[in-house]
Scaffold this active site. Structure first.
Site, PDB file in Angstrom:
ATOM      1  N   LYS A  32       2.313  -8.890  -2.008  1.00 26.62           N
ATOM      2  CA  LYS A  32       3.066  -8.654  -0.768  1.00 26.62           C
ATOM      3  C   LYS A  32       2.086  -8.483   0.385  1.00 26.62           C
ATOM      4  CE  LYS A  32       5.247  -4.683   0.557  1.00 26.62           C
ATOM      5  NZ  LYS A  32       5.082  -4.363   1.985  1.00 26.62           N
ATOM      6  N   ASP A  59       6.174  -9.830   4.115  1.00 24.04           N
ATOM      7  CA  ASP A  59       7.082  -8.726   4.495  1.00 24.04           C
ATOM      8  C   ASP A  59       6.934  -8.440   5.992  1.00 24.04           C
ATOM      9  OD1 ASP A  59       8.586  -6.363   4.508  1.00 24.04           O
ATOM     10  OD2 ASP A  59       7.003  -5.161   3.574  1.00 24.04           O
ATOM     11  N   LYS A  61       9.787  -8.421   8.153  1.00 21.40           N
ATOM     12  CA  LYS A  61      11.023  -7.754   8.617  1.00 21.40           C
ATOM     13  C   LYS A  61      11.474  -8.196  10.008  1.00 21.40           C
ATOM     14  CE  LYS A  61      10.245  -3.461   5.973  1.00 21.40           C
ATOM     15  NZ  LYS A  61       8.846  -3.581   5.534  1.00 21.40           N
ATOM     16  N   ASP A  64      15.673  -9.990  15.718  1.00 21.77           N
ATOM     17  CA  ASP A  64      15.705 -10.408  17.129  1.00 21.77           C
ATOM     18  C   ASP A  64      16.988 -11.203  17.329  1.00 21.77           C
ATOM     19  OD1 ASP A  64      14.931 -11.223  19.794  1.00 21.77           O
ATOM     20  OD2 ASP A  64      12.841 -10.987  19.195  1.00 21.77           O
ATOM     21  N   PRO A  66      19.436 -14.403  17.303  1.00 18.88           N
ATOM     22  CA  PRO A  66      19.447 -15.479  16.295  1.00 18.88           C
ATOM     23  C   PRO A  66      18.517 -16.644  16.618  1.00 18.88           C
ATOM     24  CG  PRO A  66      21.677 -14.692  16.661  1.00 18.88           C
ATOM     25  CD  PRO A  66      20.811 -13.989  17.675  1.00 18.88           C
ATOM     26  N   THR A 119      14.043   3.219   4.288  1.00 17.34           N
ATOM     27  CA  THR A 119      14.063   4.500   3.550  1.00 17.34           C
ATOM     28  C   THR A 119      13.634   5.667   4.441  1.00 17.34           C
ATOM     29  OG1 THR A 119      11.979   3.699   2.650  1.00 17.34           O
ATOM     30  CG2 THR A 119      13.851   3.725   1.170  1.00 17.34           C
ATOM     31  N   ARG A 211       0.311   1.810  -3.816  1.00 12.80           N
ATOM     32  CA  ARG A 211      -0.782   2.711  -4.155  1.00 12.80           C
ATOM     33  C   ARG A 211      -0.969   3.008  -5.638  1.00 12.80           C
ATOM     34  NH1 ARG A 211       1.304   6.529   0.500  1.00 12.80           N
ATOM     35  NH2 ARG A 211       3.138   5.327  -0.093  1.00 12.80           N
TER      36      ARG A 211
HETATM   37  O1  C5P Z   1       2.129   2.536  -1.936  1.00 10.21           O
HETATM   38  P1  C5P Z   1       3.586   2.317  -2.183  1.00 10.21           P
HETATM   39  O2  C5P Z   1       3.905   1.905  -3.611  1.00 10.21           O
HETATM   40  O3  C5P Z   1       4.445   3.478  -1.716  1.00 10.21           O
HETATM   41  O4  C5P Z   1       3.932   1.045  -1.272  1.00 10.21           O
HETATM   42  C1  C5P Z   1       5.233   0.584  -1.149  1.00 10.21           C
HETATM   43  C2  C5P Z   1       5.273  -0.658  -0.321  1.00 10.21           C
HETATM   44  O5  C5P Z   1       6.637  -1.017  -0.127  1.00 10.21           O
HETATM   45  C3  C5P Z   1       4.671  -0.528   1.067  1.00 10.21           C
HETATM   46  O6  C5P Z   1       4.084  -1.776   1.395  1.00 10.21           O
HETATM   47  C4  C5P Z   1       5.850  -0.238   1.967  1.00 10.21           C
HETATM   48  O7  C5P Z   1       5.677  -0.717   3.260  1.00 10.21           O
HETATM   49  C5  C5P Z   1       6.953  -1.011   1.259  1.00 10.21           C
HETATM   50  N1  C5P Z   1       8.309  -0.512   1.516  1.00 10.21           N
HETATM   51  C6  C5P Z   1       8.743   0.758   1.179  1.00 10.21           C
HETATM   52  N2  C5P Z   1      10.034   1.151   1.428  1.00 10.21           N
HETATM   53  C7  C5P Z   1      10.875   0.311   1.989  1.00 10.21           C
HETATM   54  C8  C5P Z   1      10.463  -0.972   2.341  1.00 10.21           C
HETATM   55  C9  C5P Z   1       9.169  -1.354   2.069  1.00 10.21           C
HETATM   56  O8  C5P Z   1       7.988   1.552   0.661  1.00 10.21           O
HETATM   57  N3  C5P Z   1      12.115   0.685   2.188  1.00 10.21           N
END
Ligand code: C5P
Length: 231
Positions: A32, A59, A61, A64, A66, A119, A211
């Site tokens: 990603k 990713d 996102k 804007d 259409p 989230t 991570r």
């Molecule tokens: O390090 P970690 O496993 O928390 O990374 C999660 C990845 O998923 C990050 O790149 C974060 O931007 C992405 N993400 C997220 N929650 C979302 C959408 C994307 O944690 N709702």
């Protein structure tokens, strides 16, 4: 669609990202690329990673009007990525325009998925600041239905929502779920986390893991652990 683990390469430079990927000698993880890396390095980062044989979830996102999203998606369609995304909050017309823009002349296109509610947004913020009335999980499902109606392939959601999304939108509608931790990991800034094994049980199609792999002492071993628990 075969379940898979997507590694969130949340690095700030091409050098750091490529040297991280160099550690994988046997596997070619699905990668990603987020805003930080794409805005720092531009489309060349996509070409470099693609040339090494990885699949890519870009990713960015998009959100804007259409017409603008359609043209931006047209530009991205030339990059040969495997998954792109946008915000469902942009509405059905914007999502339909995105599908149109992303579709190449030969009729092929990358998968397109929608972010429902970030989230970082909770019930209180959704009501007080965004002025959206209703229960957050229900709004997430409404957004997922809108994405399906617009012709998208799935949504980004919490693994805890994946079963419900499949129930509402069908089993072939993809659920791509971040918020993954091993049982023995620190949570970091993610509040609602799930293990790879639990995400499999709930029915996620793809897990996005950052991570727990990138910051592990042995990222290749951590990746293999994710694959063995989830795939
Ligand atoms: O390090 P970690 O496993 O928390 O990374 C999660 C990845 O998923 C990050 O790149 C974060 O931007 C992405 N993400 C997220 N929650 C979302 C959408 C994307 O944690 N709702």
């Amino acid at each position: 669609m075969k379940r898979d683990v997507i590694v969130a390469c949340d690095f700030s430079s091409m050098e750091e990202t490529l040297s991280f990927l160099d550690r994988f000698e046997e596997e070619k993880p699905f990668v990603k690329i987020g805003m930080e890396l794409f805005y720092s390095e531009g489309p060349e980062i996509v070409r470099q990673i693609k040339n090494r044989g990885h699949r890519i979830f870009l990713d960015l996102k998009l959100h804007d009007i259409p017409n603008t999203v359609q043209k931006a998606m047209k530009a991205l369609s030339g990059l040969d990525v495997d998954i792109c995304n946008l915000h469902a909050g942009g509405g059905i017309e914007m999502m339909k325009a995105a599908v149109k823009g992303l579709t190449r002349e030969d009729g092929t296109r990358p998968l397109l998925i929608a972010v429902t509610m970030l989230t970082s947004i909770d019930q209180e913020m959704m009501e007080k600041e965004l002025k959206i009335k209703g229960e957050l999980p229900e709004i997430v499902m409404e957004y997922a239905k809108n994405a399906k109606e617009a012709g998208l392939d799935g949504v980004v959601c919490s693994p805890l929502e994946a079963a419900k999304v499949h129930e509402v939108c069908g089993d072939s509608f993809l659920t791509v779920t971040p918020g993954i931790r091993f049982a023995d990991d620190a949570k970091g800034d993610q509040q609602r986390v799930t293990t790879p094994a639990k995400a499999k049980e709930i029915g996620s199609d793809f897990i996005v893991v950052g991570r727990s792999i990138t910051a592990a002492a042995d990222p290749v071993a951590a990746y293999r652990r994710c694959v063995s628990e989830f795939c």
